[in-house]
Structure formats: structure tokens, C-alpha cells
Design an enzyme around this catalytic site. Structure first.
Site, PDB file in Angstrom:
ATOM      1  CG  ASP A  73      -4.152   0.976   9.180  1.00 32.63           C
ATOM      2  OD1 ASP A  73      -4.149   0.719  10.393  1.00 32.63           O
ATOM      3  OD2 ASP A  73      -3.144   0.786   8.456  1.00 32.63           O
ATOM      4  CG  ASP A  97      -0.371  -0.093   2.545  1.00 37.39           C
ATOM      5  OD1 ASP A  97       0.856  -0.354   2.652  1.00 37.39           O
ATOM      6  OD2 ASP A  97      -1.102   0.073   3.532  1.00 37.39           O
ATOM      7  CB  THR A 155       7.837  -3.021   6.955  1.00 40.77           C
ATOM      8  OG1 THR A 155       7.627  -2.408   8.227  1.00 40.77           O
ATOM      9  CG2 THR A 155       6.989  -4.282   6.852  1.00 40.77           C
ATOM     10  CG  LEU A 156       9.117  -3.328   0.603  1.00 46.52           C
ATOM     11  CD1 LEU A 156       8.062  -4.423   0.610  1.00 46.52           C
ATOM     12  CD2 LEU A 156       8.657  -2.188  -0.295  1.00 46.52           C
ATOM     13  CG  ASP A 206       6.365   6.115   5.778  1.00 49.78           C
ATOM     14  OD1 ASP A 206       7.034   7.080   5.383  1.00 49.78           O
ATOM     15  OD2 ASP A 206       5.662   6.161   6.801  1.00 49.78           O
ATOM     16  CB  THR A 207      10.592   3.848   7.445  1.00 46.24           C
ATOM     17  OG1 THR A 207      10.112   2.514   7.595  1.00 46.24           O
ATOM     18  CG2 THR A 207       9.828   4.819   8.322  1.00 46.24           C
ATOM     19  N   GLY A 208      10.696   2.205   4.660  1.00 48.03           N
ATOM     20  CA  GLY A 208      11.405   1.154   3.937  1.00 48.03           C
ATOM     21  C   GLY A 208      11.856   0.021   4.830  1.00 48.03           C
TER      22      GLY A 208
END
Length: 171
Positions: free
Chosen positions: A155, A96, A103-104, A99-101
Site C-alpha cells: 500500500d 509483503d 521492522t522485520l 525494505d529497510t529491515g
């Protein structure tokens, strides 16, 4: 009371998802593609995206989380493992928001351990404001510099995913 500032309309989202789906269809023609949605946020985007990809492909999901409210905790928790065999297949991670990168990056490291042919990223929102890790985003529907976004699967503490458009949330 939260304030929702409209950013991206439903029609604009649908038009862009259609374009990205056509591009993925061209780029992955003849390949053994698995779209892997990152739960929970990617489910709406993934549902629309898969219908726009005009070639056979499989669908899977992986669950990972690092957020509490509007901030990343820095700790990645895997909540769901992939169900399919990834060895020698082309994996397109559907997210989705990048952002910070953090987690990915962890998800990509995990997927690489499954020995796929390739791993690429398709995201609804590529947001740069808090980026800490360099993420090679192959497909981005929209690029934003800043803001806390909700709607269309995104969310805030599990709320507002159901909004059909994308908003900047002001608390």
C-alpha cells in the site's frame, strides 16, 4: 495524479507463489510449521501461499508498522500479538516486502523470545534500495533494487492494496 508503472503481472505472481509453496512444502515436511503473516500487507500473499503449501500447518498473524506514506518512521508499533503458542515450533514469517529491515528485525527479535525451534522469512518482495539491517530471507518471490511498490497487498497510506498486480508508484 499518481502514475502506476506495471512491474509484475498477476500470472507471474501466481506462478512464483506456486513455486515457493512447493519449496516450503519440501523444506518443512515433518515439521510443526506456523505461517505467521505480518499485517496488513502480507494478507493477500499469505492467502495465496498457504493454498500452495501441501502439508499441514497453522496460520497466525502479527501486526507491526513503521511507515507513514513512503517513508519508515524508524519507530516500530506492534498492532497485533500472535494468538498461537510458538514454543518448539517452526515459524515462517510471511512478509509483503523486506525494505529497510528495521521492522522485520524487531519482529524476529520478539518471535525469538517465544522460544520457537526456528524462525525464517518468506517475502513477496526483497527490496535492497534502503536496506539498513541484514535480514536472512529464506524465500523471496521477487527481488528488486528500487522503487515504491503498490498492489497485491502493498500500500501507500492504506491505498492500492487491492490492485491485483504489482506497480511502481510515481507520485
Amino acid at each position: 495524479m499518481p502514475e502506476f508503472i506495471p512491474l509484475i503481472s498477476r500470472q507471474t505472481i501466481q506462478n512464483r507463489v506456486r513455486e515457493i509453496g512447493k519449496q516450503i512444502s519440501r523444506d518443512y515436511q515433518g515439521k510443526d510449521l506456523i505461517l505467521t503473516g505480518i499485517l496488513k500487507g502480507a494478507f493477500m500473499f499469505m492467502a495465496d501461499l498457504t493454498r500452495q503449501i501441501d502439508m499441514d500447518h497453522d496460520i497466525d498473524f502479527i501486526g507491526a508498522s513503521s511507515y507513514e506514506g513512503t517513508h519508515s518512521t524508524g519507530q516500530i508499533v506492534f498492532t497485533k500479538q500472535p494468538d498461537l503458542e510458538y514454543r518448539n515450533r517452526d515459524i515462517l514469517l510471511v512478509e509483503d516486502i523486506v525494505d529497510t529491515g528495521n521492522t522485520l528485525t524487531k519482529i524476529m527479535e520478539f518471535i525469538q523470545l517465544l522460544n520457537p525451534n526456528s524462525v525464517a522469512v518468506c517475502t513477496l518482495i526483497d527490496k535492497h534500495e534502503r536496506r539498513k539491517k541484514a535480514i536472512p530471507v529464506k524465500y523471496a518471490c521477487f527481488s528488486l533494487e528500487k522503487g515504491f511498490i503498490v498492489g497485491y497487498g502493498l500500500d501507500y497510506d492504506e491505498k492500492y492494496r487491492n490492485k491485483p498486480e504489482i506497480y511502481d508508484l510515481k507520485l
